[in-house]
Scaffold this motif. Structure first.
Motif, short mmCIF file in Angstrom:
data_model
loop_
_atom_site.label_atom_id
_atom_site.label_comp_id
_atom_site.label_asym_id
_atom_site.label_seq_id
_atom_site.Cartn_x
_atom_site.Cartn_y
_atom_site.Cartn_z
N SER A 79 45.33 32.55 31.72
CA SER A 79 44.80 31.47 32.52
C SER A 79 43.82 31.97 33.79
CB SER A 79 46.31 31.23 33.62
OG SER A 79 46.87 31.91 33.38
N GLN A 80 43.23 31.89 34.40
CA GLN A 80 42.35 32.27 36.14
C GLN A 80 43.16 32.38 37.03
OE1 GLN A 80 38.93 33.19 36.07
NE2 GLN A 80 39.49 34.54 38.34
N GLU A 81 43.00 34.21 37.85
CA GLU A 81 44.30 33.98 38.51
C GLU A 81 43.37 34.30 40.20
OE1 GLU A 81 47.22 35.80 39.23
OE2 GLU A 81 47.55 34.77 37.34
N SER A 82 44.30 33.46 41.17
CA SER A 82 43.11 33.77 41.95
C SER A 82 43.32 35.15 42.53
CB SER A 82 44.46 32.71 43.68
OG SER A 82 44.41 31.57 42.84
N LEU A 83 42.88 35.18 43.28
CA LEU A 83 42.00 36.77 44.05
C LEU A 83 42.46 36.61 45.94
CD1 LEU A 83 39.13 38.18 42.20
CD2 LEU A 83 41.26 38.88 41.63
N PRO A 84 42.39 37.81 46.29
CA PRO A 84 42.82 38.21 47.85
C PRO A 84 41.30 37.73 48.36
CG PRO A 84 44.23 39.82 46.51
CD PRO A 84 43.04 38.76 46.02
N PRO A 85 41.07 37.19 49.88
CA PRO A 85 39.73 36.41 49.94
C PRO A 85 38.82 38.16 49.96
CG PRO A 85 40.84 35.28 51.41
CD PRO A 85 41.94 36.88 50.14
N GLU A 86 39.36 39.18 50.27
CA GLU A 86 38.64 40.54 51.18
C GLU A 86 38.38 40.73 49.51
OE1 GLU A 86 42.93 41.40 50.43
OE2 GLU A 86 41.39 39.44 51.62
N VAL A 87 38.50 40.42 48.32
CA VAL A 87 37.97 41.15 46.34
C VAL A 87 36.94 39.58 45.97
CG1 VAL A 87 39.13 42.94 46.66
CG2 VAL A 87 39.89 41.19 45.86
N ALA A 88 37.24 38.30 46.71
CA ALA A 88 37.05 37.17 45.72
C ALA A 88 35.34 37.56 45.73
CB ALA A 88 36.83 35.62 46.89
N GLY A 89 34.86 36.91 43.95
CA GLY A 89 33.64 37.49 44.17
C GLY A 89 32.99 39.26 43.31
N ALA A 90 33.94 39.78 44.13
CA ALA A 90 34.05 41.40 42.99
C ALA A 90 33.72 41.11 41.78
CB ALA A 90 34.96 41.89 43.62
N SER A 91 33.18 42.20 41.14
CA SER A 91 33.06 42.93 39.69
C SER A 91 33.69 43.61 39.16
CB SER A 91 31.93 43.05 39.30
OG SER A 91 31.09 41.54 39.15
N PHE A 92 35.36 43.23 38.12
CA PHE A 92 35.58 44.69 37.69
C PHE A 92 35.13 45.34 36.11
CE2 PHE A 92 38.14 41.12 40.39
CZ PHE A 92 38.55 42.54 41.64
N THR A 93 35.38 46.78 36.59
CA THR A 93 34.59 46.84 34.98
C THR A 93 35.48 47.32 34.23
OG1 THR A 93 34.31 48.75 36.89
CG2 THR A 93 32.36 47.33 36.27
N SER A 94 36.99 47.85 34.63
CA SER A 94 37.71 48.11 33.34
C SER A 94 39.11 48.54 34.10
CB SER A 94 37.54 50.37 33.99
OG SER A 94 37.54 50.52 35.28
N ILE A 95 39.95 47.97 33.06
CA ILE A 95 41.01 47.90 33.68
C ILE A 95 42.52 48.63 32.85
CG2 ILE A 95 41.34 45.90 32.62
CD1 ILE A 95 43.64 44.66 34.07
N ALA A 96 43.92 49.58 33.50
CA ALA A 96 44.35 50.52 33.00
C ALA A 96 45.90 49.43 33.53
CB ALA A 96 43.69 51.48 32.90
N PHE A 97 47.27 50.06 32.55
CA PHE A 97 48.09 50.74 33.35
C PHE A 97 48.66 51.60 33.95
CE2 PHE A 97 48.31 45.77 32.10
CZ PHE A 97 49.16 44.88 32.94
N ALA A 98 49.44 51.84 34.69
CA ALA A 98 49.87 52.64 35.07
C ALA A 98 51.69 52.49 35.19
CB ALA A 98 49.86 53.22 36.01
N GLY A 99 52.08 52.50 34.11
CA GLY A 99 53.52 51.86 33.88
C GLY A 99 53.35 50.16 33.66
N SER A 100 54.01 50.28 34.87
CA SER A 100 53.95 48.37 34.92
C SER A 100 52.58 48.07 35.21
CB SER A 100 55.74 47.71 35.02
OG SER A 100 55.60 47.69 36.11
N GLU A 101 52.05 48.49 36.88
CA GLU A 101 51.44 48.27 36.99
C GLU A 101 49.80 48.15 36.57
OE1 GLU A 101 49.75 49.72 42.21
OE2 GLU A 101 52.22 50.20 40.97
N ALA A 102 49.20 46.69 36.72
CA ALA A 102 47.73 46.88 36.84
C ALA A 102 46.66 47.81 37.31
CB ALA A 102 47.69 45.58 35.58
N ILE A 103 45.82 48.70 37.37
CA ILE A 103 44.90 49.08 38.35
C ILE A 103 43.83 48.35 37.43
CG2 ILE A 103 44.06 50.97 38.86
CD1 ILE A 103 46.95 51.98 38.23
N VAL A 104 42.76 48.52 38.33
CA VAL A 104 40.91 47.91 38.20
C VAL A 104 40.43 48.54 38.42
CG1 VAL A 104 41.89 45.11 37.50
CG2 VAL A 104 41.06 45.45 39.56
N ALA A 105 38.83 48.53 38.23
CA ALA A 105 38.17 48.95 39.21
C ALA A 105 36.36 48.69 38.86
CB ALA A 105 37.83 50.55 38.54
#
Length: 105
Positions: A79-105
């Motif tokens: 399902s599509q998640e809502s993003l905060p306004p300051e990153v709306a429209g940003a392109s995310f190129t990678s994702i990884a988990f550090a423990g249970s926290e997801a980190i995107v770049a």
């Protein structure tokens, strides 16, 4: 048409997920040994996906990310998640988990 896939994640020994351009989302099932279009893909989804990752402590929690602010969360379906306004429209190129926290770049 051959899907152009960009990322793969293997959250369990019997499931793998691959994502790519134009809404391509694929699922590999260990019991069949075959790839199929992921039945949990959002209806009419066409976003370009560049990454996918699952929580190493909870294989039923994952994210797929992509261009133009695409952030899909996985529970029992995507399902599509809502993003905060300051990153709306940003392109995310990678994702990884550090423990249970997801980190995107």
């Amino acid at each position: 048409m051959t899907p152009r896939l960009r990322a793969v994640a293997w959250p369990t020994a019997n499931r793998a997920y691959a994502v790519g351009e134009e809404g391509q989302m694929w699922l590999w099932r260990g019991e069949t040994g075959l790839w199929e279009q992921d039945p949990a893909t959002p209806l009419n989804f066409t976003g370009d996906l560049l990454g996918v990752s699952f929580d190493p402590n909870n294989a039923s929690r994952g994210y797929a990310i992509g261009q133009a602010g695409v952030l899909l969360a996985y529970g029992k379906s995507w399902s599509q998640e809502s993003l905060p306004p300051e990153v709306a429209g940003a392109s995310f190129t990678s994702i990884a988990f550090a423990g249970s926290e997801a980190i995107v770049a």
